[in-house]
Design a protein around this motif. Sequence first.
Motif, PDB file in Angstrom:
ATOM      1  N   SER A 683     -12.571   2.048  24.839  1.00  0.00           N
ATOM      2  CA  SER A 683     -12.503   0.592  24.646  1.00  0.00           C
ATOM      3  C   SER A 683     -11.425   0.220  23.645  1.00  0.00           C
ATOM      4  CB  SER A 683     -13.861   0.061  24.173  1.00  0.00           C
ATOM      5  OG  SER A 683     -14.862   0.306  25.142  1.00  0.00           O
ATOM      6  N   ILE A 684     -11.233   1.062  22.637  1.00  0.00           N
ATOM      7  CA  ILE A 684     -10.175   0.801  21.657  1.00  0.00           C
ATOM      8  C   ILE A 684      -8.812   0.805  22.335  1.00  0.00           C
ATOM      9  CG2 ILE A 684      -8.991   1.772  19.641  1.00  0.00           C
ATOM     10  CD1 ILE A 684     -11.775   2.771  18.716  1.00  0.00           C
ATOM     11  N   LEU A 685      -8.584   1.781  23.214  1.00  0.00           N
ATOM     12  CA  LEU A 685      -7.301   1.849  23.915  1.00  0.00           C
ATOM     13  C   LEU A 685      -7.104   0.644  24.834  1.00  0.00           C
ATOM     14  CD1 LEU A 685      -7.088   5.654  24.795  1.00  0.00           C
ATOM     15  CD2 LEU A 685      -5.942   4.413  22.954  1.00  0.00           C
ATOM     16  N   VAL A 686      -8.165   0.201  25.489  1.00  0.00           N
ATOM     17  CA  VAL A 686      -8.070  -0.998  26.328  1.00  0.00           C
ATOM     18  C   VAL A 686      -7.713  -2.207  25.466  1.00  0.00           C
ATOM     19  CG1 VAL A 686      -9.347  -2.573  27.818  1.00  0.00           C
ATOM     20  CG2 VAL A 686      -9.635  -0.109  28.092  1.00  0.00           C
ATOM     21  N   SER A 687      -8.314  -2.305  24.277  1.00  0.00           N
ATOM     22  CA  SER A 687      -8.005  -3.409  23.362  1.00  0.00           C
ATOM     23  C   SER A 687      -6.546  -3.367  22.919  1.00  0.00           C
ATOM     24  CB  SER A 687      -8.917  -3.353  22.132  1.00  0.00           C
ATOM     25  OG  SER A 687     -10.268  -3.546  22.483  1.00  0.00           O
ATOM     26  N   VAL A 688      -6.026  -2.175  22.671  1.00  0.00           N
ATOM     27  CA  VAL A 688      -4.616  -2.048  22.300  1.00  0.00           C
ATOM     28  C   VAL A 688      -3.734  -2.521  23.441  1.00  0.00           C
ATOM     29  CG1 VAL A 688      -2.786  -0.400  21.740  1.00  0.00           C
ATOM     30  CG2 VAL A 688      -5.026  -0.183  20.659  1.00  0.00           C
ATOM     31  N   ASP A 689      -4.105  -2.182  24.664  1.00  0.00           N
ATOM     32  CA  ASP A 689      -3.313  -2.584  25.829  1.00  0.00           C
ATOM     33  C   ASP A 689      -3.304  -4.100  25.996  1.00  0.00           C
ATOM     34  OD1 ASP A 689      -1.745  -1.898  28.119  1.00  0.00           O
ATOM     35  OD2 ASP A 689      -3.483  -2.310  29.390  1.00  0.00           O
ATOM     36  N   GLU A 690      -4.396  -4.762  25.605  1.00  0.00           N
ATOM     37  CA  GLU A 690      -4.517  -6.214  25.781  1.00  0.00           C
ATOM     38  C   GLU A 690      -4.139  -7.006  24.526  1.00  0.00           C
ATOM     39  OE1 GLU A 690      -8.576  -6.659  26.902  1.00  0.00           O
ATOM     40  OE2 GLU A 690      -8.279  -5.940  28.954  1.00  0.00           O
ATOM     41  N   ALA A 691      -3.710  -6.319  23.460  1.00  0.00           N
ATOM     42  CA  ALA A 691      -3.445  -6.980  22.182  1.00  0.00           C
ATOM     43  C   ALA A 691      -2.195  -7.857  22.253  1.00  0.00           C
ATOM     44  CB  ALA A 691      -3.302  -5.939  21.077  1.00  0.00           C
ATOM     45  N   ASP A 692      -2.138  -8.817  21.331  1.00  0.00           N
ATOM     46  CA  ASP A 692      -1.014  -9.759  21.247  1.00  0.00           C
ATOM     47  C   ASP A 692       0.011  -9.271  20.234  1.00  0.00           C
ATOM     48  OD1 ASP A 692      -2.362 -11.533  23.017  1.00  0.00           O
ATOM     49  OD2 ASP A 692      -3.565 -12.270  21.336  1.00  0.00           O
ATOM     50  N   ASP A 693       1.269  -9.468  20.557  1.00  0.00           N
ATOM     51  CA  ASP A 693       2.364  -9.060  19.670  1.00  0.00           C
ATOM     52  C   ASP A 693       2.616 -10.149  18.633  1.00  0.00           C
ATOM     53  OD1 ASP A 693       4.827  -8.176  18.576  1.00  0.00           O
ATOM     54  OD2 ASP A 693       5.239  -7.072  20.421  1.00  0.00           O
ATOM     55  N   VAL A 694       2.562  -9.781  17.345  1.00  0.00           N
ATOM     56  CA  VAL A 694       2.846 -10.727  16.260  1.00  0.00           C
ATOM     57  C   VAL A 694       3.846 -10.089  15.305  1.00  0.00           C
ATOM     58  CG1 VAL A 694       0.572 -11.822  16.391  1.00  0.00           C
ATOM     59  CG2 VAL A 694       0.925  -9.901  14.831  1.00  0.00           C
ATOM     60  N   LEU A 695       4.516 -10.946  14.510  1.00  0.00           N
ATOM     61  CA  LEU A 695       5.472 -10.456  13.518  1.00  0.00           C
ATOM     62  C   LEU A 695       4.835 -10.437  12.140  1.00  0.00           C
ATOM     63  CD1 LEU A 695       8.720 -12.344  14.659  1.00  0.00           C
ATOM     64  CD2 LEU A 695       8.174  -9.921  14.977  1.00  0.00           C
ATOM     65  N   MET A 696       5.297  -9.517  11.282  1.00  0.00           N
ATOM     66  CA  MET A 696       4.786  -9.447   9.919  1.00  0.00           C
ATOM     67  C   MET A 696       5.928  -9.122   8.962  1.00  0.00           C
ATOM     68  SD  MET A 696       1.815  -6.983   8.285  1.00  0.00           S
ATOM     69  CE  MET A 696       2.885  -5.569   8.088  1.00  0.00           C
ATOM     70  N   ASP A 697       5.915  -9.802   7.809  1.00  0.00           N
ATOM     71  CA  ASP A 697       6.911  -9.521   6.770  1.00  0.00           C
ATOM     72  C   ASP A 697       6.611  -8.190   6.105  1.00  0.00           C
ATOM     73  OD1 ASP A 697       8.060 -12.069   7.123  1.00  0.00           O
ATOM     74  OD2 ASP A 697       6.573 -12.983   5.796  1.00  0.00           O
ATOM     75  N   ARG A 698       7.671  -7.510   5.691  1.00  0.00           N
ATOM     76  CA  ARG A 698       7.546  -6.351   4.798  1.00  0.00           C
ATOM     77  C   ARG A 698       8.463  -6.587   3.606  1.00  0.00           C
ATOM     78  NH1 ARG A 698       8.911  -1.253   6.083  1.00  0.00           N
ATOM     79  NH2 ARG A 698       7.118  -0.320   5.041  1.00  0.00           N
ATOM     80  N   TRP A 699       8.109  -5.980   2.479  1.00  0.00           N
ATOM     81  CA  TRP A 699       8.811  -6.261   1.241  1.00  0.00           C
ATOM     82  C   TRP A 699       9.257  -4.976   0.562  1.00  0.00           C
ATOM     83  CZ3 TRP A 699       9.609 -11.412   0.037  1.00  0.00           C
ATOM     84  CH2 TRP A 699       8.882 -12.316   0.828  1.00  0.00           C
ATOM     85  N   THR A 700      10.421  -5.060  -0.064  1.00  0.00           N
ATOM     86  CA  THR A 700      10.963  -3.946  -0.842  1.00  0.00           C
ATOM     87  C   THR A 700      10.744  -4.216  -2.322  1.00  0.00           C
ATOM     88  OG1 THR A 700      12.655  -3.424   0.808  1.00  0.00           O
ATOM     89  CG2 THR A 700      13.039  -2.658  -1.442  1.00  0.00           C
ATOM     90  N   ILE A 701      10.219  -3.226  -3.024  1.00  0.00           N
ATOM     91  CA  ILE A 701       9.983  -3.353  -4.458  1.00  0.00           C
ATOM     92  C   ILE A 701      10.863  -2.343  -5.186  1.00  0.00           C
ATOM     93  CG2 ILE A 701       8.276  -3.243  -6.311  1.00  0.00           C
ATOM     94  CD1 ILE A 701       6.134  -3.920  -4.317  1.00  0.00           C
ATOM     95  N   LEU A 702      11.770  -2.857  -6.040  1.00  0.00           N
ATOM     96  CA  LEU A 702      12.646  -2.021  -6.845  1.00  0.00           C
ATOM     97  C   LEU A 702      12.075  -1.937  -8.255  1.00  0.00           C
ATOM     98  CD1 LEU A 702      15.349  -0.500  -7.352  1.00  0.00           C
ATOM     99  CD2 LEU A 702      16.337  -2.728  -7.946  1.00  0.00           C
ATOM    100  N   LEU A 703      11.771  -0.735  -8.688  1.00  0.00           N
ATOM    101  CA  LEU A 703      11.207  -0.524 -10.023  1.00  0.00           C
ATOM    102  C   LEU A 703      12.266   0.174 -10.878  1.00  0.00           C
ATOM    103  CD1 LEU A 703       8.441   0.731  -7.949  1.00  0.00           C
ATOM    104  CD2 LEU A 703       7.668  -0.737  -9.798  1.00  0.00           C
ATOM    105  N   ASP A 704      12.801  -0.537 -11.844  1.00  0.00           N
ATOM    106  CA  ASP A 704      13.908  -0.047 -12.666  1.00  0.00           C
ATOM    107  C   ASP A 704      13.483  -0.050 -14.128  1.00  0.00           C
ATOM    108  OD1 ASP A 704      16.291   0.808 -13.567  1.00  0.00           O
ATOM    109  OD2 ASP A 704      17.453  -0.966 -13.027  1.00  0.00           O
ATOM    110  N   ALA A 705      13.107   1.123 -14.640  1.00  0.00           N
ATOM    111  CA  ALA A 705      12.690   1.211 -16.039  1.00  0.00           C
ATOM    112  C   ALA A 705      13.897   1.015 -16.943  1.00  0.00           C
ATOM    113  CB  ALA A 705      12.040   2.570 -16.299  1.00  0.00           C
ATOM    114  N   GLU A 706      13.657   0.384 -18.093  1.00  0.00           N
ATOM    115  CA  GLU A 706      14.762   0.117 -19.014  1.00  0.00           C
ATOM    116  C   GLU A 706      15.225   1.414 -19.662  1.00  0.00           C
ATOM    117  OE1 GLU A 706      12.011  -0.915 -22.930  1.00  0.00           O
ATOM    118  OE2 GLU A 706      13.103  -2.494 -21.884  1.00  0.00           O
ATOM    119  N   GLU A 707      16.479   1.422 -20.145  1.00  0.00           N
ATOM    120  CA  GLU A 707      17.016   2.604 -20.804  1.00  0.00           C
ATOM    121  C   GLU A 707      16.384   2.752 -22.185  1.00  0.00           C
ATOM    122  OE1 GLU A 707      21.175   2.936 -20.883  1.00  0.00           O
ATOM    123  OE2 GLU A 707      21.463   2.260 -18.830  1.00  0.00           O
ATOM    124  N   PRO A 708      16.192   4.010 -22.637  1.00  0.00           N
ATOM    125  CA  PRO A 708      15.621   4.231 -23.973  1.00  0.00           C
ATOM    126  C   PRO A 708      16.531   3.659 -25.065  1.00  0.00           C
ATOM    127  CG  PRO A 708      15.595   6.241 -22.663  1.00  0.00           C
ATOM    128  CD  PRO A 708      16.425   5.247 -21.915  1.00  0.00           C
TER     129      PRO A 708
END
Length: 926
Positions: A683-708
Motif C-alpha cells: 500500500s505504501i508503494l501504491v501511495s507513492v505512485d499516486e502522490a503529488d509532486d510539490v517543491l520544497m526550499d533547501r537552505w545552505t548554512i555557512l558556519l565560520d568561526a572567528e579567528e583566535p
Amino acid sequence: MAEGTRSLRGGGGGSSPASSPVLGGRGRAAAAVVAAAAAAGGSSPPGHGFRRVTLTKPTFCHYCTDFIWGLAGYQCEVCNFMSHEKCLKNVKIPCSCIAPSLVRVPVAHCFGPPGHYKRKFCTVCRKSLESPAFRCEVCELHVHTDCILFACSDCRQCHQDGHQDHDTYHHHWREGNLSSSARCEVCKKTCGSSEVLSGMRCEWCGILAHAACYIIVTPECTFGRLRNMILPPSCVQLFSRNFSKLHCFRISENLQTESDEDDDVDGSTQGSAKDIQISADSSKQTLKIFDGNDAVKRNQFRLISVPRIAKNEEVVEAALRAYYINDDQQEYELQTFTQQALLSDDVINRNDAAEDSNLGSVFRESVPEAWIIRAKPKDEEVIRIYPAWLKVGMAYVSLRVNKDSTTRTVIKEVLPLLGRQMDCLQNFKLVEVLMGSKQVQRMVLDNQELILNRLKDIRKTSVRQMNQTRFYIVENSKSIVRVNLFVGGLPPQLSHEEYTNILKDELAIKTNVVSVTHVYQAQGAVVLEISCFSEAERIYMLVKDTTVNDKPLNAVVIPEVMASKIPRNCCPLLVFVNPKSGGLKGRDLLYSFRKLLNPHQVFELTNGGPLPGFHTFSKVPSFRVLVCGGDGTVGWVLGALEEIRHKLVCSEPSVAILPLGTGNDLGRVLRWGAGYSGEDPYSILVSVDEADDVLMDRWTILLDAEEPAEGAENGVAEPEPPKIVQMNNYCGLGIDAELSLDFHHAREEEPGKFNSRFHNKGVYVKVGLQKISHTRNLHRDIKLQVDQHEVELPSIEGLIFINIPSWGSGADLWGSESDNRFEKPRIDDGLLEVVGVTGVVHMGQVQGGFRSGIRIAQGSYFRVTLLKPIPVQVDGEPWIQAPGQIIISAAGPKVHMLKKSKQKQKKTGSLKEMRVDSMSGSEGGR
C-alpha cells in the motif's frame, strides 16, 4: 502392477526414456492410488508417490485445503503432500523430487540468516517451520535448514547475466505461504491457508490463484499494479559469476550469522533429530545414509527408519526418498560405509538375491554404522540437452549416449535435432550446469570428455547432484566480462590519476583489466570496470581489509541499467532504506521491498550510502526516490542528490518519505505520517505512485568561526575552517539544540536502548526536566541580521529557523494566527521563519498545542553573530559552535518532493490482501 506404479511416478515429470521414474516397492497401495486416479478420469499426480495412510491427528488436504474426514488419507512418501482420495485426480503440483527438472531458467536463491518464521511451511518437505529455518531474500521461498540442499534453483531472474537475454516474462509461480484471506484471481474464492502449504502466487505481479486455477492464467506477466515502478529485469545487466547472491544484491553480510556454514549443518544433525523421534519404535532401526563421497567428507547424512527385517531394496527405496530422488531403485545399490569404500568401486549388492534368502536382509549379526547409496554402472543412458538460446521452440532434446560418446559427438548429434545441422561444430560447446539452491555453477566440458564417465563421476560425488545437473549446448561467442565495482572511503578532492595511483598502491590493481570509469571527487569514491572475474573478486575481498588515511574502504557490486530498454511509461522507484532507523524496522522493509520490486532498485544506506544507488540510476531518463528513515536520513539523501545532480540524466527526481525516525517532521508535512508502524509495504508503494509532486526550499548554512585573538599563547593558533551544512527542516540555537545534544550523548553511550520512538521521546522529556530551572540570556549572546537589517531580539533561551510547518515531532511553532507583519508560511516560498522560545516550559507548551513560539522575523538571507560558544542543531544533528558568523541562504534549486495524495487509494482486491502477508513472513526473523 509395475506399469501402474510407473504411470503414477512418471506423470508430468518429463522423465527421460532411459530411466524409469519408478521409486519401487509400492505394492498394492500405489496401484490402488493409480487406479483411483484413472477411474476418475484424471491424470496421474506429477512425480508423487502416494500411499494410503492412517490419520492420527487433524489433517488438511494440500490441494483443496479442506479437512480430511475419516481415518484415511493419501500422502506422498517423498514430499509429504497430503490429499483426499477425491482430489488425487486433480493434483498438479509436482513432487519435490522432480521440481528441478521443471525449472526454465536456473537462478540461485539468496538466503538470509536462519530465523523463526511463524505460520510458514517448507517448500521442500511441506512441513511447518517450527525450528530455525531459511528464507530467500529475493523470493518467497522458505525452507528448513536440512532441506536447503534439496531446494530448486528457481529464484526470480532479476537481471541478465550474459546467459539469457529476453524481454518477455512469464509469471514466476511460488506455492503456498499465503495469508488465509488471500483470494484467487480466477474463481475469486479463498485460496490461502494457515494450515498447509497451498495456493499459488506470482513473485512479480502478486497475482494469486488456486493450484487448479493458476494453469489457466495467461502465462505472460505484466508486473501488475506496480509495473510502472518496477525496474524490468531485461533492463538490468550484472555479470555475477564469482560473487555470492548477497554481494549481487548488496545485502549486508553482517546479517549472515551461521547461514553460510550450512555445509556443516544441512542434512545432518538438524534433520536427524526429527527422524530419530519418528523411529523410536523398537521394531525399526535408524540408519545413516550418505549419498556420495562429498557427503561423507562433509559428514552430511540423512537418517532413515526401516524395519529391522527390511530387504535391501526397501532400504534403497527409503534412501532414495530421503534424498528426493525419483529414479528406479533397481538402478541403485548400497555400499557399507568404510574409509576403504571411498577408494574402491566394489559395492555390496544383494538386490538380486531371492526374497526368502538370508542375504535379502541388509542386517546381519553386526549392523554397519552407515551406508552409502551408489548408482550402478550403465552401458548407455538418455540425457537431456538444453539449448542455451531461447529462439528454439523446444525446452530440451533427449539423446542416447554410450561408452564411446564424447562431448564432440554429442554436439554433432544434437545440432541437427535443433535445426542447426549447417553450423560448424567448432562454434559450439557443451556446458555442465549444477543447479544448487545457493549457487548455479557452470563448467565447459572438454571436447574429448566421455559423457558416461562424467555422469559416473557426478553420481559418485553425490547421487543427489545428478538430479540438479543439466547439460546446455552453447554457441561460442566473444564473451565480454564487465563487472562494475563501487569503491568508497577514499580521500576526497583528488584527481583521476591520484585515485588510480592509490588503488595501485593499496589494492595492486591490474590496469590492463581494471579501469576507473567514474570519479566522485567530493565524496571520495570511484567506480571500477573490471574485465576479469577473478580480479573483480580479489579486489572486492581485499577492499574490506584496506584503510587509506585511517579510513576503511568499502566496495559495492553494482548492476548496469540499460536505459534504452526501459519501457517508455516506466518510472522506476529508487529505494533507500536506513536499517538503523525506526527501531530496526528498516530490516523488515528491506526484505519486503526486495520482494515487491526488483532487488536491484533497493539500496541499504549503511552499505556505501546513497551514492551507489544514484550512480546505478544515473542513466535512467525518469525515476522517483523513496527514502525510508528519519529526517536526518532524508537530509543525507537530498544532500547526496544535490552533489550528484549534474551527473544524472534525470536531474530532478521526486522524493517520497517513509518516516522511520523519532521526530519525522518532514514526513508529517508531506502527509506520510508521524512514523512507520507496520503498514502494508504494498500500500505504501501504491501511495507513492499516486502522490503529488510539490517543491520544497533547501537552505545552505555557512558556519565560520572567528579567528583566535592575536595574543593567544604559544603563537598564533589556526582558526577552524568554515563548515557548510544543508538544512531542510529547521535550525536551532540555544536550549533547543542543547536538549538535542544531551539526547545525542545519551544515545552514543547506550545505543542499544534507543530502538523505539516511545523510549526516545521519554529520554527527551527526562533531559528537558533536568534543565527546567536553568536560565539563560541567549539574546545577549547573539546578534541577528535578516535581509541586511538588524533585528532586535526579545528575552529568549532558544532561536529557531523553520522551513516547514512542523517542529519537535509535529508541533506548530509558528502558529496559525493571521499576522499582518508576515506572509503565510509555505515550504516553497523562498522564506524562512524565525521563532524564539523562552525555555523548556515554553517548548513543552508549544508541543502540547497550548502556545506557539515568539514570531521574530521572516526572510531569505540571515547572518547570526555568536559572541560565545553556543549549542547549534540542524535537522536534529547537534554540536557546540564556536564564536563567529552563521550565514543562512537559499541552496540552489528547489527540490521535488512527493506529497501523499488525500484521495483514497483504489481498491486492489486480492492483491492488497496478498500483500498484507508480505511483512508477516518476517516475524521473529531478525
